[in-house]
Structures are given as C-alpha cells and as structure tokens.
Write a protein that holds these residues in place. Structure first.
Motif, PDB file in Angstrom:
ATOM      1  N   ILE A 149       0.815  -1.215   0.000  1.00 35.93           N
ATOM      2  CA  ILE A 149       0.000   0.000   0.000  1.00 35.93           C
ATOM      3  C   ILE A 149       0.851   1.269   0.000  1.00 35.93           C
ATOM      4  CG2 ILE A 149      -1.767   1.290   1.269  1.00 35.93           C
ATOM      5  CD1 ILE A 149      -2.638  -1.476   2.442  1.00 35.93           C
ATOM      6  N   HIS A 150       1.730   1.407   0.989  1.00 32.62           N
ATOM      7  CA  HIS A 150       2.461   2.653   1.178  1.00 32.62           C
ATOM      8  C   HIS A 150       3.427   2.929   0.021  1.00 32.62           C
ATOM      9  CE1 HIS A 150       5.157   5.564   3.189  1.00 32.62           C
ATOM     10  NE2 HIS A 150       4.166   5.809   4.024  1.00 32.62           N
ATOM     11  N   ARG A 151       4.287   1.995  -0.288  1.00 36.32           N
ATOM     12  CA  ARG A 151       5.284   2.230  -1.336  1.00 36.32           C
ATOM     13  C   ARG A 151       4.660   2.400  -2.723  1.00 36.32           C
ATOM     14  NH1 ARG A 151      10.267  -1.740   0.708  1.00 36.32           N
ATOM     15  NH2 ARG A 151      10.826  -0.449   2.516  1.00 36.32           N
ATOM     16  N   PRO A 152       3.656   1.592  -3.103  1.00 40.93           N
ATOM     17  CA  PRO A 152       3.034   1.814  -4.416  1.00 40.93           C
ATOM     18  C   PRO A 152       2.373   3.183  -4.547  1.00 40.93           C
ATOM     19  CG  PRO A 152       2.542  -0.403  -3.659  1.00 40.93           C
ATOM     20  CD  PRO A 152       3.189   0.313  -2.505  1.00 40.93           C
ATOM     21  N   TYR A 153       1.748   3.674  -3.479  1.00 35.59           N
ATOM     22  CA  TYR A 153       1.115   4.990  -3.536  1.00 35.59           C
ATOM     23  C   TYR A 153       2.158   6.071  -3.797  1.00 35.59           C
ATOM     24  CZ  TYR A 153      -2.176   8.744  -2.367  1.00 35.59           C
ATOM     25  OH  TYR A 153      -2.979   9.857  -2.426  1.00 35.59           O
ATOM     26  N   HIS A 154       3.240   6.042  -3.038  1.00 40.15           N
ATOM     27  CA  HIS A 154       4.262   7.076  -3.192  1.00 40.15           C
ATOM     28  C   HIS A 154       5.023   6.924  -4.509  1.00 40.15           C
ATOM     29  CE1 HIS A 154       3.959   9.270   0.591  1.00 40.15           C
ATOM     30  NE2 HIS A 154       3.608   8.120   1.132  1.00 40.15           N
ATOM     31  N   ALA A 155       5.200   5.692  -4.973  1.00 37.91           N
ATOM     32  CA  ALA A 155       5.855   5.492  -6.266  1.00 37.91           C
ATOM     33  C   ALA A 155       5.008   6.081  -7.391  1.00 37.91           C
ATOM     34  CB  ALA A 155       6.105   4.004  -6.506  1.00 37.91           C
ATOM     35  N   SER A 156       3.695   5.871  -7.341  1.00 35.24           N
ATOM     36  CA  SER A 156       2.803   6.436  -8.356  1.00 35.24           C
ATOM     37  C   SER A 156       2.801   7.955  -8.285  1.00 35.24           C
ATOM     38  CB  SER A 156       1.379   5.893  -8.180  1.00 35.24           C
ATOM     39  OG  SER A 156       1.321   4.533  -8.525  1.00 35.24           O
ATOM     40  N   LEU A 157       2.793   8.493  -7.076  1.00 38.80           N
ATOM     41  CA  LEU A 157       2.800   9.945  -6.927  1.00 38.80           C
ATOM     42  C   LEU A 157       4.102  10.551  -7.461  1.00 38.80           C
ATOM     43  CD1 LEU A 157       1.055  12.231  -5.957  1.00 38.80           C
ATOM     44  CD2 LEU A 157       1.953  11.910  -3.640  1.00 38.80           C
ATOM     45  N   SER A 158       5.220   9.912  -7.181  1.00 40.85           N
ATOM     46  CA  SER A 158       6.499  10.392  -7.713  1.00 40.85           C
ATOM     47  C   SER A 158       6.494  10.365  -9.237  1.00 40.85           C
ATOM     48  CB  SER A 158       7.649   9.524  -7.189  1.00 40.85           C
ATOM     49  OG  SER A 158       7.830   9.691  -5.798  1.00 40.85           O
ATOM     50  N   ARG A 159       5.953   9.305  -9.798  1.00 39.72           N
ATOM     51  CA  ARG A 159       5.886   9.194 -11.258  1.00 39.72           C
ATOM     52  C   ARG A 159       5.004  10.291 -11.854  1.00 39.72           C
ATOM     53  NH1 ARG A 159       3.712   4.469 -11.450  1.00 39.72           N
ATOM     54  NH2 ARG A 159       1.654   5.002 -12.228  1.00 39.72           N
ATOM     55  N   MET A 160       3.882  10.575 -11.210  1.00 44.56           N
ATOM     56  CA  MET A 160       2.976  11.627 -11.681  1.00 44.56           C
ATOM     57  C   MET A 160       3.633  12.997 -11.608  1.00 44.56           C
ATOM     58  SD  MET A 160      -0.394  10.155  -9.731  1.00 44.56           S
ATOM     59  CE  MET A 160      -1.557  11.433 -10.181  1.00 44.56           C
ATOM     60  N   MET A 161       4.370  13.253 -10.534  1.00 38.12           N
ATOM     61  CA  MET A 161       5.044  14.544 -10.390  1.00 38.12           C
ATOM     62  C   MET A 161       6.121  14.717 -11.460  1.00 38.12           C
ATOM     63  SD  MET A 161       3.813  16.415  -7.855  1.00 38.12           S
ATOM     64  CE  MET A 161       5.099  17.436  -7.106  1.00 38.12           C
ATOM     65  N   ARG A 162       6.878  13.668 -11.724  1.00 34.54           N
ATOM     66  CA  ARG A 162       7.912  13.759 -12.767  1.00 34.54           C
ATOM     67  C   ARG A 162       7.285  13.989 -14.136  1.00 34.54           C
ATOM     68  NH1 ARG A 162      10.046   9.262  -9.938  1.00 34.54           N
ATOM     69  NH2 ARG A 162       9.303   7.884 -11.595  1.00 34.54           N
ATOM     70  N   ALA A 163       6.182  13.313 -14.413  1.00 33.63           N
ATOM     71  CA  ALA A 163       5.519  13.486 -15.707  1.00 33.63           C
ATOM     72  C   ALA A 163       5.005  14.910 -15.871  1.00 33.63           C
ATOM     73  CB  ALA A 163       4.371  12.484 -15.838  1.00 33.63           C
ATOM     74  N   ALA A 164       4.447  15.482 -14.797  1.00 32.56           N
ATOM     75  CA  ALA A 164       3.948  16.858 -14.864  1.00 32.56           C
ATOM     76  C   ALA A 164       5.099  17.833 -15.079  1.00 32.56           C
ATOM     77  CB  ALA A 164       3.188  17.198 -13.583  1.00 32.56           C
ATOM     78  N   ARG A 165       6.215  17.614 -14.402  1.00 34.42           N
ATOM     79  CA  ARG A 165       7.368  18.509 -14.573  1.00 34.42           C
ATOM     80  C   ARG A 165       7.940  18.399 -15.985  1.00 34.42           C
ATOM     81  NH1 ARG A 165      12.462  17.391 -10.833  1.00 34.42           N
ATOM     82  NH2 ARG A 165      12.381  15.492 -12.110  1.00 34.42           N
ATOM     83  N   GLU A 166       8.024  17.185 -16.499  1.00 36.85           N
ATOM     84  CA  GLU A 166       8.557  16.999 -17.851  1.00 36.85           C
ATOM     85  C   GLU A 166       7.669  17.659 -18.901  1.00 36.85           C
ATOM     86  OE1 GLU A 166       8.952  12.800 -18.218  1.00 36.85           O
ATOM     87  OE2 GLU A 166      10.609  12.680 -16.755  1.00 36.85           O
ATOM     88  N   ALA A 167       6.364  17.639 -18.668  1.00 38.42           N
ATOM     89  CA  ALA A 167       5.439  18.199 -19.647  1.00 38.42           C
ATOM     90  C   ALA A 167       5.297  19.712 -19.531  1.00 38.42           C
ATOM     91  CB  ALA A 167       4.066  17.538 -19.493  1.00 38.42           C
ATOM     92  N   HIS A 168       5.464  20.263 -18.298  1.00 36.42           N
ATOM     93  CA  HIS A 168       5.133  21.673 -18.080  1.00 36.42           C
ATOM     94  C   HIS A 168       6.254  22.489 -17.434  1.00 36.42           C
ATOM     95  CE1 HIS A 168       0.970  20.840 -19.206  1.00 36.42           C
ATOM     96  NE2 HIS A 168       1.065  19.736 -18.486  1.00 36.42           N
ATOM     97  N   GLY A 169       7.388  21.882 -17.158  1.00 36.80           N
ATOM     98  CA  GLY A 169       8.508  22.618 -16.588  1.00 36.80           C
ATOM     99  C   GLY A 169       8.542  22.635 -15.072  1.00 36.80           C
ATOM    100  N   HIS A 170       7.424  22.374 -14.442  1.00 43.89           N
ATOM    101  CA  HIS A 170       7.351  22.261 -12.981  1.00 43.89           C
ATOM    102  C   HIS A 170       6.109  21.458 -12.635  1.00 43.89           C
ATOM    103  CE1 HIS A 170       4.617  25.705 -13.634  1.00 43.89           C
ATOM    104  NE2 HIS A 170       4.027  25.318 -12.509  1.00 43.89           N
ATOM    105  N   ALA A 171       6.026  21.012 -11.390  1.00 50.95           N
ATOM    106  CA  ALA A 171       4.864  20.263 -10.911  1.00 50.95           C
ATOM    107  C   ALA A 171       4.451  20.800  -9.551  1.00 50.95           C
ATOM    108  CB  ALA A 171       5.182  18.770 -10.817  1.00 50.95           C
ATOM    109  N   VAL A 172       3.146  20.822  -9.310  1.00 46.83           N
ATOM    110  CA  VAL A 172       2.595  21.280  -8.029  1.00 46.83           C
ATOM    111  C   VAL A 172       1.675  20.199  -7.494  1.00 46.83           C
ATOM    112  CG1 VAL A 172       1.262  23.042  -6.815  1.00 46.83           C
ATOM    113  CG2 VAL A 172       2.701  23.689  -8.774  1.00 46.83           C
ATOM    114  N   LEU A 173       2.041  19.621  -6.365  1.00 45.17           N
ATOM    115  CA  LEU A 173       1.201  18.637  -5.687  1.00 45.17           C
ATOM    116  C   LEU A 173       0.216  19.352  -4.773  1.00 45.17           C
ATOM    117  CD1 LEU A 173       0.398  15.801  -4.635  1.00 45.17           C
ATOM    118  CD2 LEU A 173       2.322  15.980  -3.029  1.00 45.17           C
ATOM    119  N   ILE A 174      -1.064  19.028  -4.913  1.00 45.94           N
ATOM    120  CA  ILE A 174      -2.084  19.467  -3.973  1.00 45.94           C
ATOM    121  C   ILE A 174      -2.507  18.246  -3.172  1.00 45.94           C
ATOM    122  CG2 ILE A 174      -4.355  20.513  -3.675  1.00 45.94           C
ATOM    123  CD1 ILE A 174      -2.184  22.390  -4.792  1.00 45.94           C
TER     124      ILE A 174
END
Length: 297
Positions: A149-174
C-alpha cells in the motif's frame, strides 16, 4: 446513493486509484491519501473499537471534492486502503515499537509528535477511543502493508510529479485533506475553514501560498497558513522547490461539504467542489518562480 468517480481509473490497485491521462494536462497533481474506505474483514476483526470509530480516522468523503477535476482530466491519486490500516502521510519508519511485535532490532525508527499522539504509520489510538486494536501487529504484517500500500502509492505519486514537470517545466502537488471544525484562533476572529500548509516554505513557495489563500478568501472562506497544520510526510517527501517540484497541503473543514453529523455528503458539496476546482485552475496557470512586479513609485 452511489458516489463512484465519474470515469474509470487509469490504474487501480489495492493501494489506490489513479485517474488522468499519461501526459498531464497541467502541472497540477492531486493526492487524496486519507479517504480510503476499503476495510478488510481481518482489519475489523482485530479492532478493539467499532467500525464507526475507525472511520473517524478518515478524511470522510474528501475524494468527492476531486471528482470534477477527474472529469476534466486532471491527474488525481485517491487512496483505497483506509488510514486505519496504514497512514500514507507518515514515513514508513514512523512506527510505535510498543504496538508491533517482531521488529528487527537494527531497524531505524523515526519519531514525531504525531507518533507520540498515537497517529503513526499504523494508527494506535484516538482521543476518547484509547487503544484501537486488540493486540499488537506483527512486523511481517506491517511490512506487507508497506509493500502493498504505502510504497506503491508514493511510487505512483512520484511518477505523476515527474511526468507533470517533464510536460510543463514544474509540478505542483495538492495534497487534499479534510479536518474537523476548528475553534477561532483568537477572540473576535473567524475560525479557519481552510488551512494551507507548505512546511513553512520548505515544500512550496510564497507565491503559490499567497495565490491559494487569495483564491479561497475570494470565495468567502477563512484561511490559515501552516497552523495548526503545516503538512506532513506527503508534501515533505514530494515537494522540492529547488528541483521545480512544489507541494501544498490543503485541509478543508468537513462541515463545508458533509451533513450535520459529518458522516455523509451534504448540501454544501457542490459549492466546495467548485471552489476547489477554482483553486486548482488558478494554481495550474501560475508560475511558481515568477517574481511579483514592483509597485509604481
């Protein structure tokens, strides 16, 4: 009445449901880590308290606040596992050794005020509820929850943040949470209805915090910053402004969207959904590093 999300998740696991396209439409990523409601029968059997007491750990129905954002294509990560099983907003070593059997002697643990209050990785007690569990949890079971549970959630969140930064230059987690109604901070002041946290500037930027507060107060809500909630492991882990990764914790008063018993969605839900969407849209259009223009002399 059904409260299922408006579209099927792109990824669904024991840990979470992930919504949104592979290429994010904006630099925003939304996390809802405390709304999980999938209670395993074995978890309930091991509880010393009734299920409604365990549900007090939830950010009750907070995932509904993100449903319009899911429909519009924003990337949203929603926990499935309940906080009573494992707290995704705690470090995986934030463990109370008194409630876990078979802990390896050389395992480095991490202390915190939340842990001492009974709200560590595996919540132990609530005010007025005393001990939540009939017996300590075995280390093998704790490790299973971390791995599943814990590691998969954070791994997915890290992947989402990297994808947002790669696409838009930065990422903002809410990081979206809900809180019980708070008392006024001082006599004559309105009680905060939303608390914004950025670990006192370590996870976000003054510009983002100021914009978020301005949007929310513009909708008539009383806003506090970093008190009494400054954010925890989620934004500490995923917010790194030096690497164009920003993170804000947003705590909203449950009475704004739940019924009088704070148990089911109430009449205020559509309004708060619209306010949260307005907040996300404003942050999506903002450059977190941009400087404010100088005032005219």
């Amino acid at each position: 009445m059904s409260y299922s999300a408006p579209r099927a998740p792109a990824e669904s696991t024991t840990s979470h449901d992930l919504y949104g396209p592979e290429r994010p439409i904006a630099p925003i990523v939304i996390s809802v880590p405390h709304a999980g409601r999938d209670y395993d029968p074995s978890l309930l059997e091991g509880a010393r308290v009734a299920p409604d007491v365990l549900r007090r750990l939830e950010d009750r129905w907070a995932d509904l606040l993100a449903h319009p954002l899911i429909e519009r294509g924003y990337p949203v990560l929603v926990a499935r596992a309940p906080r009573a099983m494992i707290d995704l907003n705690r470090h995986e070593r934030e463990i109370d050794p008194a409630m876990v059997t078979g802990l390896p002697r050389d395992l480095p643990l991490q202390g915190s005020a939340k842990l001492r209050g009974g709200l560590g990785l595996i919540p132990r007690r609530l005010p007025g509820a005393y001990e939540l569990w009939q017996r300590p949890v075995g280390w093998d079971e704790v490790r299973r929850r971390i791995d599943l549970i814990h590691r998969p959630y954070h791994a997915s969140l890290s992947r989402m943040m990297r994808a947002a930064r790669e696409a838009h230059g930065h990422a903002v987690l809410i990081d979206l949470h809900s809180m019980p109604p708070l008392p006024p901070a001082a006599a004559g002041q309105a009680a905060p209805q939303v608390v914004l946290g950025d670990r006192f500037g370590r996870a976000a930027s003054t510009r983002l915090m100021t914009l978020a507060a301005d949007v929310l107060t513009g909708h008539g809500l009383a806003v506090a910053q970093n008190h009494p909630y400054a954010g925890d492991h989620m934004i500490e882990r995923h917010g790194n402004p030096a690497h164009d990764l920003y993170a804000l914790q947003v705590e909203v008063d449950r009475s704004l969207y739940l019924d009088a018993a704070l148990d089911r969605p109430g009449p205020g839900l559509p309004r708060l959904q619209a306010i949260i969407s307005s907040l996300i849209d404003a942050l999506a259009a903002e450059s977190p590093r941009a400087a404010y223009p100088l005032a005219a002399e």
